[in-house]
Design an enzyme around this catalytic site. Structure first.
Site, mmCIF file in Angstrom:
data_model
loop_
_atom_site.group_PDB
_atom_site.id
_atom_site.type_symbol
_atom_site.label_atom_id
_atom_site.label_comp_id
_atom_site.label_asym_id
_atom_site.label_seq_id
_atom_site.Cartn_x
_atom_site.Cartn_y
_atom_site.Cartn_z
ATOM 1 N N CYS A 11 15.293 -8.773 2.270
ATOM 2 C CA CYS A 11 15.087 -10.040 2.980
ATOM 3 C C CYS A 11 16.370 -10.862 3.056
ATOM 4 O O CYS A 11 16.549 -11.641 3.983
ATOM 5 C CB CYS A 11 13.945 -10.833 2.354
ATOM 6 S SG CYS A 11 14.132 -11.071 0.599
ATOM 7 N N GLU A 54 0.826 -1.214 0.000
ATOM 8 C CA GLU A 54 0.000 0.000 0.000
ATOM 9 C C GLU A 54 0.862 1.266 0.000
ATOM 10 O O GLU A 54 0.481 2.280 -0.569
ATOM 11 C CB GLU A 54 -0.994 -0.006 1.170
ATOM 12 C CG GLU A 54 -0.445 -0.322 2.545
ATOM 13 C CD GLU A 54 -0.124 -1.798 2.778
ATOM 14 O OE1 GLU A 54 -0.277 -2.602 1.838
ATOM 15 O OE2 GLU A 54 0.312 -2.120 3.891
ATOM 16 N N GLU A 97 7.581 -16.228 0.228
ATOM 17 C CA GLU A 97 8.954 -15.713 0.324
ATOM 18 C C GLU A 97 8.974 -14.778 1.528
ATOM 19 O O GLU A 97 8.487 -13.654 1.453
ATOM 20 C CB GLU A 97 9.308 -15.003 -0.987
ATOM 21 C CG GLU A 97 10.795 -14.914 -1.213
ATOM 22 C CD GLU A 97 11.396 -13.654 -0.618
ATOM 23 O OE1 GLU A 97 11.776 -13.702 0.573
ATOM 24 O OE2 GLU A 97 11.479 -12.644 -1.323
HETATM 25 P P1 NAD Z 1 4.209 -6.031 7.653
HETATM 26 O O1 NAD Z 1 4.272 -7.461 8.029
HETATM 27 O O2 NAD Z 1 3.154 -5.165 8.272
HETATM 28 O O3 NAD Z 1 4.020 -5.865 6.071
HETATM 29 C C1 NAD Z 1 4.887 -6.487 5.144
HETATM 30 C C2 NAD Z 1 4.145 -6.592 3.816
HETATM 31 O O4 NAD Z 1 3.084 -7.517 3.958
HETATM 32 C C3 NAD Z 1 3.491 -5.270 3.400
HETATM 33 O O5 NAD Z 1 3.750 -5.062 2.029
HETATM 34 C C4 NAD Z 1 2.006 -5.456 3.637
HETATM 35 O O6 NAD Z 1 1.225 -4.864 2.624
HETATM 36 C C5 NAD Z 1 1.852 -6.935 3.564
HETATM 37 N N1 NAD Z 1 0.815 -7.426 4.479
HETATM 38 C C6 NAD Z 1 0.713 -7.199 5.806
HETATM 39 N N2 NAD Z 1 -0.362 -7.827 6.303
HETATM 40 C C7 NAD Z 1 -0.948 -8.466 5.258
HETATM 41 C C8 NAD Z 1 -2.102 -9.291 5.130
HETATM 42 N N3 NAD Z 1 -2.864 -9.637 6.189
HETATM 43 N N4 NAD Z 1 -2.410 -9.750 3.907
HETATM 44 C C9 NAD Z 1 -1.645 -9.442 2.832
HETATM 45 N N5 NAD Z 1 -0.555 -8.680 2.890
HETATM 46 C C10 NAD Z 1 -0.205 -8.203 4.092
HETATM 47 O O7 NAD Z 1 5.613 -5.444 7.951
HETATM 48 P P2 NAD Z 1 6.265 -4.054 7.614
HETATM 49 O O8 NAD Z 1 6.389 -3.271 8.860
HETATM 50 O O9 NAD Z 1 5.639 -3.399 6.418
HETATM 51 O O10 NAD Z 1 7.653 -4.598 7.134
HETATM 52 C C11 NAD Z 1 8.568 -5.130 8.043
HETATM 53 C C12 NAD Z 1 8.609 -6.616 8.032
HETATM 54 O O11 NAD Z 1 8.097 -7.138 6.835
HETATM 55 C C13 NAD Z 1 10.046 -7.032 8.099
HETATM 56 O O12 NAD Z 1 10.369 -7.437 9.381
HETATM 57 C C14 NAD Z 1 10.190 -8.129 7.110
HETATM 58 O O13 NAD Z 1 10.170 -9.370 7.755
HETATM 59 C C15 NAD Z 1 8.968 -8.099 6.278
HETATM 60 N N6 NAD Z 1 9.226 -7.775 4.875
HETATM 61 C C16 NAD Z 1 9.831 -8.732 4.128
HETATM 62 C C17 NAD Z 1 10.100 -8.490 2.816
HETATM 63 C C18 NAD Z 1 10.785 -9.517 1.971
HETATM 64 O O14 NAD Z 1 11.336 -9.162 0.952
HETATM 65 N N7 NAD Z 1 10.724 -10.797 2.353
HETATM 66 C C19 NAD Z 1 9.756 -7.265 2.266
HETATM 67 C C20 NAD Z 1 9.121 -6.300 3.047
HETATM 68 C C21 NAD Z 1 8.848 -6.591 4.364
#
Ligand code: NAD
Length: 486
Positions: free
Chosen positions: A287, A181, A253
């Site tokens: 990641c 988002e 992933e």
């Molecule tokens: P978050 O878990 O709130 O969100 C991470 C992503 O997941 C966001 O893009 C969000 O839109 C999506 N998301 C969250 N809840 C969801 C749901 N119920 N259904 C579908 N999508 C959902 O975390 P954050 O604060 O945005 O990011 C930090 C954490 O997210 C990090 O600790 C990391 O582990 C993880 N992350 C991982 C990657 C990766 O490349 N593996 C990328 C971005 C974030």
């Protein structure tokens, strides 16, 4: 478009840009200033229903388009992305804060990724299995799984989406995509490029809004046949459980906590320099970011000194300004997380060598941070920091180093530096990671598998394995009616 303008982002459904049927929007924030720079449409249930209906109609058309023609459309879109690189890079940089040259490199990588899948889609071969009768043929055929839902994060907003969307389209699937988002602009550009390249209506749809509402709706929807998610392990486990309840195929992933094992025969300064640059790329919000540096005691001090030297030399600032190495963190959540993790580690005895603080009080900037002698009970040694935080510890034996590498439930990437073939053999068989890179840090090529083991998820985002995820393997057995005459 001027340097700082950001377009209003609409939903993309049935090859048309549209507002939410409820008229709702939400703000897009520049993490360098904290200012609202635009708005995006917030989908409601009717929008999601429309997106799925279009994906179903799009699939009926797309599955019958030849892989050769699909490949041409994908390659045309890749060319368009390259032509618009500067504009798209600026959007990425504005919405999630990575320095402009890194954002431009991401556009190039996304175009390369799309091209690779465009080619791979032409090689979705089946096979003939020799049968037990001369009048029977046994054909193994690969078919697209159907309409899929993909959920992508903000750290590589374009390339994370390109990997999933290109693999799905090349396989003949239609897609409902939910970009992060916070950073939807570059995915909207990808949708536009694909439409201009000739993608039929409904084959790709993009929705935005409340992530949990969208994932709950799409995963449960009977017409969606597969999901792919990149994000945190905690969210991934929820979505995987939902996918299981609805018998949906899933690619996950998820998070990582990459160990870096630096053995006594490695050059400590070269290893530290390469790894520090990798650590602070995208402000550590990667990641596969190297995170736990496990360094042989005999070279521990020169390694730490060189690492701190690189951290101290980085220019942190406005992601659009020339010469900047590290921009802001992507959102206020990451800033709070960094402050908490550093405080906790220092309280538990880590030696803060450099950084450790927010920089300034505008935007979400955090200093490149190095913690030496990090105790294993520090939260940052156990939770994915997902920020510019390096944790260093000494080791004495190879067995101890491998045990530390495998200590956490994560198993995405691991790195090592050594000149010893014996050590390489040990690591190859013993390190529990989906990707292991020795004496190098480049892992995310389109042609090689990309994915984790253990809590880091399952499935692959690269290589031919990534195509398989969007294909069903089916048997077709044909027996001739004229058996008697032979
Ligand atoms: P978050 O878990 O709130 O969100 C991470 C992503 O997941 C966001 O893009 C969000 O839109 C999506 N998301 C969250 N809840 C969801 C749901 N119920 N259904 C579908 N999508 C959902 O975390 P954050 O604060 O945005 O990011 C930090 C954490 O997210 C990090 O600790 C990391 O582990 C993880 N992350 C991982 C990657 C990766 O490349 N593996 C990328 C971005 C974030």
């Amino acid at each position: 478009m001027s340097e700082t303008t950001y377009p209003d982002i609409k939903l993309f459904i049935g090859n048309a840009w549209m507002a939410s049927q409820g008229g709702e929007t939400y703000p897009i924030i520049n993490p360098g200033t904290g200012d609202i720079i635009g708005k995006a449409a917030k989908a409601n249930r009717h929008d999601l229903e429309l997106a799925v209906a279009n994906a179903v109609a799009g699939f009926a058309v797309w599955r019958d388009v030849s892989p050769y023609e699909r490949s041409r459309i994908l390659r045309r879109a890749a060319d368009t992305l390259r032509q618009r690189r500067e504009r798209i890079a600026r959007l990425i940089s504005l919405e999630m804060g990575k320095p402009l040259p890194e954002a431009a490199a991401e556009v190039n990588v996304a175009a390369d990724t799309i091209e690779w899948f465009a080619e791979e889609g032409r090689r979705t071969y089946g096979r003939i299995v020799p049968s037990r009768s001369p009048t029977t043929e046994q054909m193994v055929v690969k078919s697209p799984v159907g309409p899929v839902a993909v959920f992508t994060p903000w750290n590589f907003p374009l390339n994370q989406a390109a990997r999933k969307i290109a693999a799905a389209l090349a396989a003949g699937c239609s897609v409902v995509a939910k970009p992060a988002e916070e950073a939807p602009g570059s995915v909207a550009e990808l949708a536009a490029a694909l439409m201009e390249a000739g993608l039929p209506s409904g084959v790709l749809n993009m929705v935005l809004g409340v992530p949990s509402d969208i994932s709950e709706f799409l995963i449960a929807h009977p017409q969606i046949r597969k999901i792919s998610f990149t994000g945190s392990t905690i969210v991934g486990k929820k979505l995987a459980a939902m996918a299981g309840a609805h018998m949906k195929r899933a690619t996950m992933e998820l998070g990582g906590h990459a160990p870096v094992l630096v053995f006594g025969d490695a050059d400590p300064v070269a290893a530290a320099t390469a790894m520090a640059r990798a650590k602070f790329r995208n402000a550590g919000q990667v990641c596969i970011s190297p995170t736990r540096f496990i360094v042989h005691r005999s070279i521990y001090e020169p390694f730490v000194d060189a690492f701190v030297g690189v951290a101290g030399s980085l220019t942190v600032g406005d992601s659009l300004a020339p010469g900047v190495d590290m921009g802001p963190l992507a959102n206020a959540r990451r800033l709070v997380a960094m402050e908490d993790l550093v405080r906790d580690a220092v309280e538990k005895g880590a030696d803060l060598k450099i950084g450790g603080r927010r920089r300034g009080n505008v935007g979400y900037f955090f200093e490149p941070t190095v913690l030496a002698d990090a105790p294993t009970n520090a939260r940052a040694m156990n939770e994915e920091p997902f920020g510019p935080l390096a944790l260093i510890r000494p080791f004495d034996s190879a067995g101890d180093a491998v045990a530390e590498a495998n200590r956490l439930p994560y198993g995405l990437a691991a790195f090592a530096y050594t000149r010893s073939n014996d050590v390489v053999s040990l690591l190859r068989t013993r390190v529990e990671a989906g990707m292991l890179s020795i004496n190098d840090n480049l892992l995310a090529l389109p042609e090689t598998p990309f994915g984790g083991v253990k809590d880091s998820g399952y499935g692959s985002e690269g290589g031919s394995e990534a195509m398989e995820a969007y294909l069903s393997t089916r048997l077709v057995k044909v027996t001739s009616e004229f058996e008697a005459s032979f």
